[in-house]
Write a protein that holds these residues in place. Structure first.
Motif, PDB file in Angstrom:
ATOM      1  N   GLU A 139       0.926  -1.406  -0.121  1.00 35.00           N
ATOM      2  CA  GLU A 139       0.043   0.036  -0.118  1.00 35.00           C
ATOM      3  C   GLU A 139       1.179   1.511   0.025  1.00 35.00           C
ATOM      4  OE1 GLU A 139      -3.121   0.159  -0.571  1.00 35.00           O
ATOM      5  OE2 GLU A 139      -3.429  -1.884  -0.657  1.00 35.00           O
ATOM      6  N   ASN A 140       2.089   1.221   0.773  1.00 34.76           N
ATOM      7  CA  ASN A 140       3.177   2.286   0.627  1.00 34.76           C
ATOM      8  C   ASN A 140       3.370   2.439  -0.783  1.00 34.76           C
ATOM      9  OD1 ASN A 140       2.716   2.876   3.328  1.00 34.76           O
ATOM     10  ND2 ASN A 140       4.467   1.814   3.817  1.00 34.76           N
ATOM     11  N   GLY A 141       3.919   1.517  -1.532  1.00 35.60           N
ATOM     12  CA  GLY A 141       4.267   1.328  -3.027  1.00 35.60           C
ATOM     13  C   GLY A 141       3.063   2.046  -3.792  1.00 35.60           C
ATOM     14  N   ILE A 142       2.024   1.817  -3.570  1.00 33.28           N
ATOM     15  CA  ILE A 142       0.850   2.224  -4.409  1.00 33.28           C
ATOM     16  C   ILE A 142       0.892   3.867  -4.187  1.00 33.28           C
ATOM     17  CG2 ILE A 142      -1.910   2.482  -4.653  1.00 33.28           C
ATOM     18  CD1 ILE A 142      -1.750  -0.653  -4.267  1.00 33.28           C
ATOM     19  N   GLN A 143       0.895   4.417  -2.729  1.00 33.58           N
ATOM     20  CA  GLN A 143       0.916   5.460  -2.419  1.00 33.58           C
ATOM     21  C   GLN A 143       2.133   6.507  -3.034  1.00 33.58           C
ATOM     22  OE1 GLN A 143      -1.836   7.177  -0.885  1.00 33.58           O
ATOM     23  NE2 GLN A 143      -0.683   9.095  -1.619  1.00 33.58           N
ATOM     24  N   SER A 144       3.144   5.494  -3.238  1.00 34.80           N
ATOM     25  CA  SER A 144       4.312   6.523  -3.979  1.00 34.80           C
ATOM     26  C   SER A 144       4.098   6.517  -5.258  1.00 34.80           C
ATOM     27  CB  SER A 144       5.424   5.731  -3.606  1.00 34.80           C
ATOM     28  OG  SER A 144       6.713   6.378  -4.041  1.00 34.80           O
ATOM     29  N   VAL A 145       3.538   5.688  -6.097  1.00 32.16           N
ATOM     30  CA  VAL A 145       3.061   5.749  -7.535  1.00 32.16           C
ATOM     31  C   VAL A 145       2.175   6.900  -7.371  1.00 32.16           C
ATOM     32  CG1 VAL A 145       2.161   4.809  -9.543  1.00 32.16           C
ATOM     33  CG2 VAL A 145       3.599   3.440  -8.162  1.00 32.16           C
ATOM     34  N   LYS A 146       1.154   6.855  -6.606  1.00 31.99           N
ATOM     35  CA  LYS A 146      -0.053   8.049  -6.937  1.00 31.99           C
ATOM     36  C   LYS A 146       0.828   9.402  -6.718  1.00 31.99           C
ATOM     37  CE  LYS A 146      -3.882   5.452  -4.968  1.00 31.99           C
ATOM     38  NZ  LYS A 146      -4.862   5.361  -3.904  1.00 31.99           N
ATOM     39  N   THR A 147       1.723   9.481  -5.713  1.00 28.21           N
ATOM     40  CA  THR A 147       2.199  10.725  -5.435  1.00 28.21           C
ATOM     41  C   THR A 147       3.139  11.191  -6.506  1.00 28.21           C
ATOM     42  OG1 THR A 147       2.313  10.357  -3.136  1.00 28.21           O
ATOM     43  CG2 THR A 147       3.975  11.971  -3.728  1.00 28.21           C
ATOM     44  N   ASN A 148       4.204  10.205  -7.076  1.00 28.45           N
ATOM     45  CA  ASN A 148       5.115  10.503  -7.982  1.00 28.45           C
ATOM     46  C   ASN A 148       4.897  10.590  -9.499  1.00 28.45           C
ATOM     47  OD1 ASN A 148       7.882  11.051  -6.273  1.00 28.45           O
ATOM     48  ND2 ASN A 148       6.791   8.937  -5.487  1.00 28.45           N
ATOM     49  N   GLY A 149       3.623   9.573  -9.530  1.00 25.34           N
ATOM     50  CA  GLY A 149       3.423   9.241 -11.179  1.00 25.34           C
ATOM     51  C   GLY A 149       2.866  10.385 -12.005  1.00 25.34           C
ATOM     52  N   PRO A 150       2.102  11.346 -11.301  1.00 28.66           N
ATOM     53  CA  PRO A 150       1.205  12.452 -12.178  1.00 28.66           C
ATOM     54  C   PRO A 150       2.437  13.581 -12.504  1.00 28.66           C
ATOM     55  CG  PRO A 150       0.214  11.975 -10.394  1.00 28.66           C
ATOM     56  CD  PRO A 150       1.132  11.136 -10.021  1.00 28.66           C
ATOM     57  N   THR A 151       3.446  13.608 -11.980  1.00 24.72           N
ATOM     58  CA  THR A 151       4.296  14.904 -12.113  1.00 24.72           C
ATOM     59  C   THR A 151       5.816  14.640 -12.394  1.00 24.72           C
ATOM     60  OG1 THR A 151       4.585  15.296  -9.665  1.00 24.72           O
ATOM     61  CG2 THR A 151       2.691  16.365 -10.882  1.00 24.72           C
ATOM     62  N   ALA A 152       6.381  13.395 -12.189  1.00 26.55           N
ATOM     63  CA  ALA A 152       7.645  13.177 -12.173  1.00 26.55           C
ATOM     64  C   ALA A 152       8.249  13.335 -13.487  1.00 26.55           C
ATOM     65  CB  ALA A 152       7.912  11.417 -11.873  1.00 26.55           C
ATOM     66  N   PRO A 153       9.471  13.990 -13.459  1.00 34.38           N
ATOM     67  CA  PRO A 153      10.170  14.443 -14.834  1.00 34.38           C
ATOM     68  C   PRO A 153      10.748  13.040 -15.474  1.00 34.38           C
ATOM     69  CG  PRO A 153      11.521  14.897 -13.011  1.00 34.38           C
ATOM     70  CD  PRO A 153      10.237  14.602 -12.521  1.00 34.38           C
ATOM     71  N   VAL A 154      10.866  13.173 -16.859  1.00 33.87           N
ATOM     72  CA  VAL A 154      11.534  11.896 -17.427  1.00 33.87           C
ATOM     73  C   VAL A 154      13.005  12.045 -17.671  1.00 33.87           C
ATOM     74  CG1 VAL A 154      11.496  10.529 -19.605  1.00 33.87           C
ATOM     75  CG2 VAL A 154       9.449  11.577 -18.889  1.00 33.87           C
ATOM     76  N   GLU A 155      13.588  11.116 -17.284  1.00 40.79           N
ATOM     77  CA  GLU A 155      15.245  11.018 -17.520  1.00 40.79           C
ATOM     78  C   GLU A 155      15.473  10.111 -18.756  1.00 40.79           C
ATOM     79  OE1 GLU A 155      18.281  10.304 -14.627  1.00 40.79           O
ATOM     80  OE2 GLU A 155      17.698  12.171 -13.509  1.00 40.79           O
ATOM     81  N   ASP A 156      15.854  10.580 -19.915  1.00 38.06           N
ATOM     82  CA  ASP A 156      15.940  10.044 -21.087  1.00 38.06           C
ATOM     83  C   ASP A 156      17.308   9.200 -21.213  1.00 38.06           C
ATOM     84  OD1 ASP A 156      15.735   8.900 -23.609  1.00 38.06           O
ATOM     85  OD2 ASP A 156      14.732  10.600 -24.542  1.00 38.06           O
ATOM     86  N   HIS A 157      17.247   7.857 -21.139  1.00 36.55           N
ATOM     87  CA  HIS A 157      18.655   7.180 -21.171  1.00 36.55           C
ATOM     88  C   HIS A 157      18.334   6.145 -22.676  1.00 36.55           C
ATOM     89  CE1 HIS A 157      20.054   8.637 -17.401  1.00 36.55           C
ATOM     90  NE2 HIS A 157      18.859   8.450 -17.021  1.00 36.55           N
ATOM     91  N   ALA A 158      17.426   6.559 -23.370  1.00 35.04           N
ATOM     92  CA  ALA A 158      17.122   5.469 -24.591  1.00 35.04           C
ATOM     93  C   ALA A 158      18.004   5.874 -25.776  1.00 35.04           C
ATOM     94  CB  ALA A 158      15.421   5.546 -24.678  1.00 35.04           C
TER      95      ALA A 158
END
Length: 110
Positions: A91-110
Protein backbone atom coordinates in the motif's frame (compact mmCIF):
# COMPACT_ATOMS: atom_id res chain seq x y z
CA UNK A 1 14.43 14.56 -3.90
CA UNK A 2 11.45 13.99 -6.20
CA UNK A 3 10.63 10.86 -8.13
CA UNK A 4 11.44 10.38 -11.81
CA UNK A 5 10.78 8.22 -14.83
CA UNK A 6 13.87 6.43 -16.10
CA UNK A 7 13.33 5.79 -19.83
CA UNK A 8 15.80 3.31 -21.31
CA UNK A 9 16.51 0.70 -23.93
CA UNK A 10 16.35 -2.92 -22.81
CA UNK A 11 19.07 -5.44 -23.70
CA UNK A 12 16.73 -6.78 -26.42
CA UNK A 13 16.60 -3.34 -28.07
CA UNK A 14 13.06 -2.57 -26.97
CA UNK A 15 12.09 0.40 -24.80
CA UNK A 16 10.87 0.51 -21.20
CA UNK A 17 10.71 2.76 -18.19
CA UNK A 18 10.88 2.57 -14.43
CA UNK A 19 9.14 5.01 -12.13
CA UNK A 20 11.48 5.69 -9.23
CA UNK A 21 10.61 7.21 -5.87
CA UNK A 22 12.55 10.13 -4.47
CA UNK A 23 14.93 7.71 -2.74
CA UNK A 24 15.78 6.10 -6.09
CA UNK A 25 13.86 2.88 -5.43
CA UNK A 26 11.94 1.46 -8.40
CA UNK A 27 8.22 1.58 -7.63
CA UNK A 28 6.78 0.65 -11.04
CA UNK A 29 8.25 -1.12 -14.08
CA UNK A 30 6.69 -0.91 -17.53
CA UNK A 31 6.23 -3.57 -20.14
CA UNK A 32 8.59 -3.63 -23.14
CA UNK A 33 7.62 -1.36 -26.02
CA UNK A 34 8.62 -1.64 -29.68
CA UNK A 35 9.31 2.10 -30.02
CA UNK A 36 10.47 4.97 -27.87
CA UNK A 37 7.27 6.86 -28.72
CA UNK A 38 5.17 3.96 -27.40
CA UNK A 39 7.17 3.96 -24.13
CA UNK A 40 6.62 7.72 -23.85
CA UNK A 41 2.89 7.12 -24.33
CA UNK A 42 3.12 4.57 -21.50
CA UNK A 43 4.59 7.24 -19.23
CA UNK A 44 1.71 9.56 -20.12
CA UNK A 45 -0.71 6.76 -19.29
CA UNK A 46 0.89 6.35 -15.85
CA UNK A 47 0.56 10.11 -15.33
CA UNK A 48 -3.13 9.94 -16.22
CA UNK A 49 -4.08 6.74 -14.38
CA UNK A 50 -1.83 6.72 -11.29
CA UNK A 51 -4.00 9.03 -9.13
CA UNK A 52 -7.05 6.72 -9.47
CA UNK A 53 -7.14 3.93 -6.85
CA UNK A 54 -9.50 1.92 -9.07
CA UNK A 55 -6.66 1.49 -11.60
CA UNK A 56 -4.58 -0.58 -9.15
CA UNK A 57 -5.02 -4.33 -9.02
CA UNK A 58 -3.61 -5.80 -5.85
CA UNK A 59 -2.22 -9.31 -6.33
CA UNK A 60 -0.26 -12.04 -4.58
CA UNK A 61 2.60 -13.91 -6.28
CA UNK A 62 3.04 -17.69 -6.32
CA UNK A 63 5.51 -17.27 -3.47
CA UNK A 64 2.78 -15.42 -1.49
CA UNK A 65 4.30 -11.94 -1.84
CA UNK A 66 1.94 -9.01 -2.43
CA UNK A 67 2.43 -6.77 -5.46
CA UNK A 68 0.30 -4.58 -7.69
CA UNK A 69 -0.27 -3.72 -11.32
CA UNK A 70 -1.43 -0.35 -12.65
CA UNK A 71 -3.96 -0.60 -15.45
CA UNK A 72 -5.24 1.88 -18.02
CA UNK A 73 -8.95 2.59 -18.43
CA UNK A 74 -9.09 -0.11 -21.14
CA UNK A 75 -7.75 -2.71 -18.67
CA UNK A 76 -4.29 -2.95 -20.24
CA UNK A 77 -1.43 -3.29 -17.74
CA UNK A 78 0.81 -0.20 -17.80
CA UNK A 79 3.24 -1.23 -15.09
CA UNK A 80 4.02 -3.78 -12.40
CA UNK A 81 5.46 -3.22 -8.93
CA UNK A 82 8.18 -5.12 -7.15
CA UNK A 83 7.28 -7.88 -4.69
CA UNK A 84 6.60 -6.60 -1.19
CA UNK A 85 7.10 -8.10 2.26
CA UNK A 86 3.52 -7.42 3.29
CA UNK A 87 0.29 -5.64 2.44
CA UNK A 88 1.22 -2.46 4.30
CA UNK A 89 4.45 -2.16 2.30
CA UNK A 90 2.50 -2.73 -0.93
CA UNK A 91 0.00 0.00 0.00
CA UNK A 92 2.94 2.35 0.66
CA UNK A 93 4.21 1.50 -2.83
CA UNK A 94 0.83 2.33 -4.36
CA UNK A 95 0.77 5.62 -2.46
CA UNK A 96 4.25 6.41 -3.79
CA UNK A 97 3.11 5.80 -7.38
CA UNK A 98 0.06 8.02 -6.77
CA UNK A 99 2.36 10.75 -5.41
CA UNK A 100 5.16 10.57 -7.98
CA UNK A 101 3.36 9.32 -11.08
CA UNK A 102 1.47 12.42 -12.18
CA UNK A 103 4.34 14.93 -12.14
CA UNK A 104 7.69 13.10 -12.14
CA UNK A 105 10.10 14.29 -14.85
CA UNK A 106 11.55 11.91 -17.45
CA UNK A 107 15.25 11.09 -17.57
CA UNK A 108 15.87 9.85 -21.10
CA UNK A 109 18.57 7.16 -21.30
CA UNK A 110 17.11 5.49 -24.40
Amino acid sequence: MAGKYDLKTSPSGKFMFNLKAGNGQIILTSQLYESKAAAENGIESVRTNSPDDNRYERKVSKSNEPYFVLKAANGQVIGTSEMYSGNAAMENGIQSVKTNGPTAPVEDHA
